[in-house]
Every structure is written in C-alpha cells, then in structure tokens.
Write a protein that holds these residues in place. Structure first.
Motif, PDB file in Angstrom:
ATOM      1  N   SER A 168       0.786  -1.232  -0.176  1.00  0.00           N
ATOM      2  CA  SER A 168       0.033  -0.033   0.121  1.00  0.00           C
ATOM      3  C   SER A 168       0.765   1.300  -0.025  1.00  0.00           C
ATOM      4  O   SER A 168       0.378   2.249   0.461  1.00  0.00           O
ATOM      5  N   LEU A 169       1.906   1.155  -0.703  1.00  0.00           N
ATOM      6  CA  LEU A 169       3.076   2.341  -0.476  1.00  0.00           C
ATOM      7  C   LEU A 169       2.564   3.546  -1.256  1.00  0.00           C
ATOM      8  O   LEU A 169       2.092   3.224  -2.611  1.00  0.00           O
ATOM      9  N   LYS A 170       2.616   4.672  -1.132  1.00  0.00           N
ATOM     10  CA  LYS A 170       2.074   6.028  -1.585  1.00  0.00           C
ATOM     11  C   LYS A 170       3.185   6.806  -1.855  1.00  0.00           C
ATOM     12  O   LYS A 170       4.187   7.048  -0.834  1.00  0.00           O
ATOM     13  N   PHE A 171       3.380   7.337  -3.141  1.00  0.00           N
ATOM     14  CA  PHE A 171       4.414   8.398  -3.438  1.00  0.00           C
ATOM     15  C   PHE A 171       4.230   9.818  -2.528  1.00  0.00           C
ATOM     16  O   PHE A 171       3.146  10.390  -2.495  1.00  0.00           O
ATOM     17  N   PHE A 191       7.958   0.133  11.083  1.00  0.00           N
ATOM     18  CA  PHE A 191       7.245   0.079  12.305  1.00  0.00           C
ATOM     19  C   PHE A 191       6.191  -1.032  12.438  1.00  0.00           C
ATOM     20  O   PHE A 191       5.576  -1.370  11.645  1.00  0.00           O
ATOM     21  N   VAL A 192       6.708  -1.906  13.063  1.00  0.00           N
ATOM     22  CA  VAL A 192       5.573  -3.208  13.274  1.00  0.00           C
ATOM     23  C   VAL A 192       4.747  -3.356  14.580  1.00  0.00           C
ATOM     24  O   VAL A 192       5.327  -3.340  15.653  1.00  0.00           O
ATOM     25  N   ASP A 193       3.425  -2.865  14.255  1.00  0.00           N
ATOM     26  CA  ASP A 193       2.472  -2.855  15.478  1.00  0.00           C
ATOM     27  C   ASP A 193       2.627  -4.117  16.241  1.00  0.00           C
ATOM     28  O   ASP A 193       2.240  -5.171  15.698  1.00  0.00           O
ATOM     29  N   GLY A 194       2.542  -4.231  17.623  1.00  0.00           N
ATOM     30  CA  GLY A 194       2.337  -5.258  18.244  1.00  0.00           C
ATOM     31  C   GLY A 194       1.119  -6.017  18.488  1.00  0.00           C
ATOM     32  O   GLY A 194       0.793  -7.179  18.882  1.00  0.00           O
ATOM     33  N   ASP A 195      -0.043  -5.259  18.137  1.00  0.00           N
ATOM     34  CA  ASP A 195      -1.197  -5.580  18.280  1.00  0.00           C
ATOM     35  C   ASP A 195      -2.221  -5.599  17.156  1.00  0.00           C
ATOM     36  O   ASP A 195      -3.209  -6.386  17.066  1.00  0.00           O
ATOM     37  N   ASP A 196      -1.937  -4.665  16.194  1.00  0.00           N
ATOM     38  CA  ASP A 196      -2.782  -4.519  15.109  1.00  0.00           C
ATOM     39  C   ASP A 196      -1.849  -4.071  13.994  1.00  0.00           C
ATOM     40  O   ASP A 196      -1.311  -2.968  13.596  1.00  0.00           O
ATOM     41  N   SER A 197      -1.736  -5.150  12.928  1.00  0.00           N
ATOM     42  CA  SER A 197      -0.984  -4.753  11.754  1.00  0.00           C
ATOM     43  C   SER A 197      -1.349  -3.645  10.870  1.00  0.00           C
ATOM     44  O   SER A 197      -0.697  -3.284  10.103  1.00  0.00           O
ATOM     45  N   ALA A 198      -2.643  -3.343  10.932  1.00  0.00           N
ATOM     46  CA  ALA A 198      -2.875  -2.081  10.185  1.00  0.00           C
ATOM     47  C   ALA A 198      -2.540  -0.766  10.445  1.00  0.00           C
ATOM     48  O   ALA A 198      -2.565   0.287   9.910  1.00  0.00           O
TER      49      ALA A 198
END
Length: 389
Positions: free
Chosen positions: A46-49, A368-375
């Motif tokens: 989902s990368l945006k410029f 950044f890897v969220d520990g609870d919600d990957s969103a």
C-alpha cells in the motif's frame, strides 16, 4: 521634485555604506536545495508516493572584524505532493533571522542571540523548534548560565508543530502557505557545572510554556542532567524531568520524562554505538500523561506517537566504511503504558554519501511493526539529496 532628489541621495548613501561594510566584513550569502522522495504506507502493498522539495536562500553579515558578532537570515520555500490524499502543498517561511553579539563582561564571555532561531531544551525531547525571542549565555570559570524568552505566535504553523491539549486542538489549514501558529510565551533559565567531579558535568534547566489564547494550557518543566565519560571512549547521559501541567483552570498534573543513554566511540572507521531507555509517564502506570511542547516523534517510521505514556528501549550505530560514506542503523522496542501492553518494534537502516562539501545524497528504510494491530504498522523508503550553491 526636492523630495525625489533627497530620496535618491539617501539610496546612494545607503548603497555606498553597504558596499564599504561588505568589503570590510565579507558578506556571505548563498542557497540550498533539498530533495526528499518517499514511498510510504501501512505495508509493502500500500505504498504511496510523497515528494518534498525545499529551496533555501541565506545570508550572513559579520558585524565586527573577527565575526564574533553577526546577523544571519534564511528563507524557505517548500513544495510537497502527497499521493495518499492527492494534494499539493506550498509553504513559505523565514526559518532564521537572528543577531548574535559577544561581549567580555567581568573577564567572562556574554553571548546574546535575538530574533528567530531554534531553541532546544536540555533533553531535546521536550522543546526543539524555531521561536522568536532572545537567548543569553554567560560562561564563568566554573558555571555556565543561560536564559531564554520567546514567542510562537508569528511562526508558520505549517512548519512548526506544537502540542496542544486534545480537548482543544489547533485548527490548522493545510492549504495556507503561511498560517500563524498557536500563541505561546516560552521562557527558560539554566545552569551547567562542567567538570563537577571526575570530568562529569551537572546541568539543570527550568522551562515554562504559557498559552496566550483560548483555553489555557500551561506547562512547567524542571530538568536535571548528568553527562560524562564512564571509561575512556565510553560516555553516558542521564536526565529526569518533572513536569507540571494545567489545562483550562483544572487540577495541576505532575508528570515525568526520564532518559538514560550510553555511547561508545570505537577507534575503527568512526564507529559509534549507543543504547538507552526513555520513560514518559502516563495512563496505566498510575501517573499523569507527560506532554512535551514540540511535537517530536518517538519512532523512525511513524508521525503519530509522541513522547507520552511509553517506555522505549533503543539501540543504534553509525560507521564510516569509507571516508565519505556514513552507514547507520537503529532499532527500538515500544511499550504503551496507557494500554499496559507491548506497542511495537521500530527499526531503520540507511546510508549518507558526502559527495563534496556542498553536495550529499542518502537513502533509508524505516519499518514499524505494530504489536497488536498490523493495520497500524508503517513502512517508508526515502531518497534524499542536498546541494548548496
């Protein structure tokens, strides 16, 4: 007609004075171009410029023969295109306009700076931004004293971001080229004792910020800091800040920000390794939420988290494998005390190449890897360039 000739005469006189002044004291001026090209999103799919370009023009005017007193100014135009919202932003700013004077008072140097320039607190985590004001420092044999008074209401809110209480957020219009920022009065007083014992330095600083419009949100900070060598090329820095904050006449809240860091400078390829811990009170730890003054991100890849209600354990390193190439890496574990849980893992990799003294390029990757919600995770690739002319 008489007024016309008088005006022409004054202009000519001013030009002659300016020419003589510049010839004697070497007026210096120039410009810089900065490029920030990014691709960012919640994950790799989902990368945006995002494109940001800064054009700066600067001038420095020495006011005496040894240039210890001078006037310096810098203007900025910034262009940004954000593909995530398909919008273009244009911003203008005068991000530097200051006079610096140096005097000898009772055998010790007194330095005065006045105008618009960056002011930072002892920690660099509470306030670190431009402000319009005056700063004085007096260096004695055993003690260094400093004082500062500033005002934020003339700054550009598109450039300088300050923290307000969530109950009364600042109404920021991102479409404006220049929008006046929130009105705060900021003051500070500090003292530092170098080589107090065994080459250790003890410093203390009192910082206050008072909101001058709308609902009041006043904050006071008292910081104590110790720094020095542990053994040879191993150094430490430790500080704690007691904060007092009051919103709209409510009860006074006591908060805390504490940091400890160790850094090792190795005798090979300019290697520097550091690690530390930061605690900012709030929420589930039983204390009130610490609120700084400037919005300062605690993550590499995210813009949202500030230094509040968290514990951050981090490590980083820089090295020069070749003379003009600087490689860097960092990582951090974040714990949210308000929610009583592990928040996530944040890391960054990058390199900067100093092509010449006036030209450099760099690249970096943050995740950044969220520990609870990957969103809530974040990914960012960056390509940067710098050119002075």
């Amino acid at each position: 007609m008489k007024n016309f000739f008088f005006a022409k005469k004054n202009i000519l006189a001013a030009a002659l004075v300016a020419f003589a002044f510049n010839a004697a004291f070497c007026l210096d001026f120039g410009g810089s171009f900065l490029n920030f090209t990014r691709a960012k999103g919640n994950d790799f799919s989902s990368l945006k410029f995002n494109q940001i370009n800064d054009l700066l023009g600067w001038i420095r005017v020495p006011l005496n023969e040894d240039a210890s007193s001078y006037f310096a100014a810098q203007a900025l135009y910034e262009f940004e295109y954000d593909a995530s919202v398909e919008k273009v932003y244009n911003r203008l700013d005068i991000n530097l306009a200051k006079y610096v004077g140096l005097w000898n008072v009772a055998g010790s140097p007194l330095t005065l700076s006045a105008g618009r320039f960056i002011f930072s607190d002892l920690t660099g985590l509470i306030m670190n931004q431009n402000c319009d004001g005056a700063h004085a420092s007096y260096m004695m044999d055993r003690v260094a004293l400093s004082a500062y008074l500033g005002y934020t209401g003339l700054l550009n809110a598109a450039i300088v971001k300050m923290q307000n209480n969530p109950a009364s957020p600042f109404d920021y219009d991102s479409d404006k080229v220049y929008q006046l920022a929130q009105k705060y009065l900021v003051f500070s007083a500090g003292a530092s004792v170098p080589n107090l014992f065994s080459t250790q330095t003890l410093s203390g600083q009192f910082l206050g910020a008072f909101k001058l419009e709308g609902n009041s949100f006043n904050r006071l900070y008292a910081t104590f800091d110790m720094t020095g060598p542990i053994y040879r090329t191993i150094y430490y820095n430790a500080s704690t800040t007691i904060g007092l904050q009051n919103y709209d006449g409510g009860s006074m809240e006591v908060t805390n920000l504490t940091r400890a860091e160790v850094k090792w400078y190795a005798p090979i390829m300019d290697l520097a390794v550091s690690g530390g811990l930061i605690y900012a009170s709030g929420g589930g730890d039983g204390d009130n939420a610490f609120t700084g003054f400037t919005k300062i991100n605690c993550c590499f890849a995210m813009n949202e988290p500030q230094y509040t209600s968290l514990v951050k354990v981090y490590a980083g390193a820089t090295i020069k494998p070749i003379k003009k190439l600087l490689a860097k890496a960092g990582a951090a574990l974040l714990f949210n005390t308000a929610r009583g849980r592990y928040q996530g893992f944040d890391y960054s990799l990058g390199a900067d190449w100093q092509i010449k003294s006036d030209a450099a390029v760099g690249a970096s990757f943050q995740h950044f890897v969220d520990g609870d919600d990957s969103a809530n995770s974040k990914v960012q690739f960056s390509l940067n360039a710098y050119l002075t002319f």
